[in-house]
Structures are given as C-alpha cells and as structure tokens.
Write a protein that holds these residues in place. Structure first.
Motif, PDB file in Angstrom:
ATOM      1  N   GLY A  83       0.836  -1.196   0.000  1.00 41.84           N
ATOM      2  CA  GLY A  83       0.000   0.000   0.000  1.00 41.84           C
ATOM      3  C   GLY A  83       0.869   1.244   0.000  1.00 41.84           C
ATOM      4  N   MET A  84       0.225   2.380   0.194  1.00 44.97           N
ATOM      5  CA  MET A  84       0.969   3.643   0.108  1.00 44.97           C
ATOM      6  C   MET A  84       0.204   4.735   0.830  1.00 44.97           C
ATOM      7  SD  MET A  84       1.914   5.535  -3.429  1.00 44.97           S
ATOM      8  CE  MET A  84       2.855   7.015  -3.458  1.00 44.97           C
ATOM      9  N   GLN A  85       0.933   5.621   1.498  1.00 46.27           N
ATOM     10  CA  GLN A  85       0.313   6.833   2.002  1.00 46.27           C
ATOM     11  C   GLN A  85       1.273   7.980   1.773  1.00 46.27           C
ATOM     12  OE1 GLN A  85       0.166   4.988   6.341  1.00 46.27           O
ATOM     13  NE2 GLN A  85      -0.496   7.076   6.341  1.00 46.27           N
ATOM     14  N   GLY A  86       0.714   9.153   1.658  1.00 42.82           N
ATOM     15  CA  GLY A  86       1.506  10.325   1.351  1.00 42.82           C
ATOM     16  C   GLY A  86       1.247  10.804  -0.059  1.00 42.82           C
ATOM     17  N   ALA A  87       1.797  11.944  -0.335  1.00 42.32           N
ATOM     18  CA  ALA A  87       1.561  12.590  -1.630  1.00 42.32           C
ATOM     19  C   ALA A  87       2.279  11.864  -2.764  1.00 42.32           C
ATOM     20  CB  ALA A  87       2.018  14.041  -1.579  1.00 42.32           C
ATOM     21  N   VAL A  88       1.643  11.862  -3.912  1.00 41.46           N
ATOM     22  CA  VAL A  88       2.207  11.301  -5.134  1.00 41.46           C
ATOM     23  C   VAL A  88       1.748  12.189  -6.292  1.00 41.46           C
ATOM     24  CG1 VAL A  88       0.273   9.705  -5.478  1.00 41.46           C
ATOM     25  CG2 VAL A  88       2.458   9.195  -6.507  1.00 41.46           C
ATOM     26  N   VAL A  89       2.635  12.393  -7.264  1.00 43.95           N
ATOM     27  CA  VAL A  89       2.294  13.199  -8.432  1.00 43.95           C
ATOM     28  C   VAL A  89       2.170  12.272  -9.635  1.00 43.95           C
ATOM     29  CG1 VAL A  89       3.034  15.056  -9.972  1.00 43.95           C
ATOM     30  CG2 VAL A  89       3.461  15.231  -7.501  1.00 43.95           C
ATOM     31  N   VAL A  90       0.998  12.322 -10.275  1.00 39.47           N
ATOM     32  CA  VAL A  90       0.720  11.502 -11.457  1.00 39.47           C
ATOM     33  C   VAL A  90       0.236  12.426 -12.553  1.00 39.47           C
ATOM     34  CG1 VAL A  90      -0.639   9.607 -12.409  1.00 39.47           C
ATOM     35  CG2 VAL A  90       0.147   9.511 -10.023  1.00 39.47           C
ATOM     36  N   ASN A  91       0.924  12.390 -13.679  1.00 39.41           N
ATOM     37  CA  ASN A  91       0.582  13.232 -14.831  1.00 39.41           C
ATOM     38  C   ASN A  91       0.471  14.706 -14.430  1.00 39.41           C
ATOM     39  OD1 ASN A  91       0.501  10.848 -16.320  1.00 39.41           O
ATOM     40  ND2 ASN A  91      -1.719  10.711 -16.289  1.00 39.41           N
ATOM     41  N   GLY A  92       1.366  15.136 -13.535  1.00 42.12           N
ATOM     42  CA  GLY A  92       1.423  16.535 -13.128  1.00 42.12           C
ATOM     43  C   GLY A  92       0.423  16.955 -12.065  1.00 42.12           C
ATOM     44  N   VAL A  93      -0.383  16.031 -11.558  1.00 37.49           N
ATOM     45  CA  VAL A  93      -1.386  16.337 -10.541  1.00 37.49           C
ATOM     46  C   VAL A  93      -0.991  15.642  -9.241  1.00 37.49           C
ATOM     47  CG1 VAL A  93      -3.833  16.126  -9.908  1.00 37.49           C
ATOM     48  CG2 VAL A  93      -3.194  16.540 -12.295  1.00 37.49           C
ATOM     49  N   GLU A  94      -1.074  16.366  -8.127  1.00 35.94           N
ATOM     50  CA  GLU A  94      -0.744  15.767  -6.830  1.00 35.94           C
ATOM     51  C   GLU A  94      -1.972  15.111  -6.219  1.00 35.94           C
ATOM     52  OE1 GLU A  94       0.437  17.305  -2.460  1.00 35.94           O
ATOM     53  OE2 GLU A  94       1.837  17.912  -4.052  1.00 35.94           O
ATOM     54  N   TYR A  95      -1.768  13.907  -5.708  1.00 32.24           N
ATOM     55  CA  TYR A  95      -2.802  13.134  -5.019  1.00 32.24           C
ATOM     56  C   TYR A  95      -2.269  12.801  -3.634  1.00 32.24           C
ATOM     57  CZ  TYR A  95      -4.611  12.496  -9.737  1.00 32.24           C
ATOM     58  OH  TYR A  95      -5.091  12.712 -10.996  1.00 32.24           O
ATOM     59  N   ASN A  96      -3.155  12.709  -2.648  1.00 31.24           N
ATOM     60  CA  ASN A  96      -2.703  12.385  -1.302  1.00 31.24           C
ATOM     61  C   ASN A  96      -3.784  11.597  -0.564  1.00 31.24           C
ATOM     62  OD1 ASN A  96      -1.328  12.180   1.071  1.00 31.24           O
ATOM     63  ND2 ASN A  96      -1.033  14.369   1.357  1.00 31.24           N
TER      64      ASN A  96
END
Length: 146
Positions: A83-96
């Motif tokens: 799994g994962m937690q924390g911010a990630v940038v995909v295609n220039g958009v940040e998700y958290n």
C-alpha cells in the motif's frame, strides 16, 4: 521389428486421444490465468482507480496513460503489496490518499495484475516476469515466493 497395421493404428489412436486430453487439460490450466490480470484489477483496483483506470478526479490517481506507472516500475510491486500513504504526483497532478495493501495477492498475481495495467489504457510498458516481481517484492520484504 515389424508391427501390424492394426497395432500401429491402435497406438496412433491412443496417442491422439492422449494428445487431445493433454491439450484440453493444459488449455484449461492456462485459460484460468489468461485473464487473471484483468480479473484482479476489477476486484482489487477498479473501485478506486476506475473501471478504465481513469482515477477519480483529484482524489485517486489514474493508472491509464500514467507517467507514474511508466516511471516507477521498480516500486510498483511493493506499492501493491504494502500500500501507500503520502503525496504522489501523477501526470502533473498531486494526489494524497491512502492506498490499501494487498497482502492477499501472490507474487505471480501481482505480476499478472501489473502486466494488465502495463499493457492497457494507453500504457505500453515492459511486462514483468514472476521472477522479477518476486525479486522486487523481496526489496520490501513482501515476496511470498509464489
């Protein structure tokens, strides 16, 4: 050594029958796994990432035509397992958002799921072997050897 035509014919018939039943058994074995990646995606990922990998607005990142999928190949097996937690940038958009772990999947299932994502929805990335997925999972103590 000479064999009668009848004996050769019977042996040929037996071998042909064995070949047909063997190939039917093998195809059944492979048929179950042929669409495994798509089935695993549907049951483990589609609820969040969407049926077509499109994600959910700015909440859940897409896996379709995803730069993250292409650029983070080495990390993806562990990301699925742990799994994962924390911010990630995909295609220039940040998700958290938190992505849940999938400890219920075997190494080979993770490889099949990733290969489905790697080859669909605009992604044209290299496929994983089961050995590669297991080795990458070993880096996060996530390999089950299966």
């Amino acid at each position: 050594m000479r064999y009668s035509r009848l004996a050769v014919s019977k042996v040929g018939a037996v071998l042909a029958a064995l070949g047909i039943s063997l190939s039917a058994g093998l195809s059944g074995c492979f048929t179950e796994r042929r669409n495994e990646g798509a089935q695993l995606y549907a049951s483990h990922c589609a609820n969040c990432h969407g049926e077509q990998g499109q994600g959910l607005k700015r909440l859940i990142p897409p896996v379709a035509a995803s730069d993250y999928v292409a650029q983070h190949r080495q990390e993806l097996p562990c990301l699925i397992r742990k799994g994962m937690q924390g911010a990630v940038v995909v295609n220039g958009v940040e998700y958290n958002q938190v992505m849940p772990s999938h400890n219920d999947l075997t190494d080979s299932q993770i490889a099949n799921l990733l290969n489905f994502v790697q080859q669909n929805w605009g992604n044209k990335n290299q496929a994983y072997t089961i050995r590669e997925a297991s080795e990458l999972l070993g880096q996060c103590n996530g390999s089950d050897g299966q």
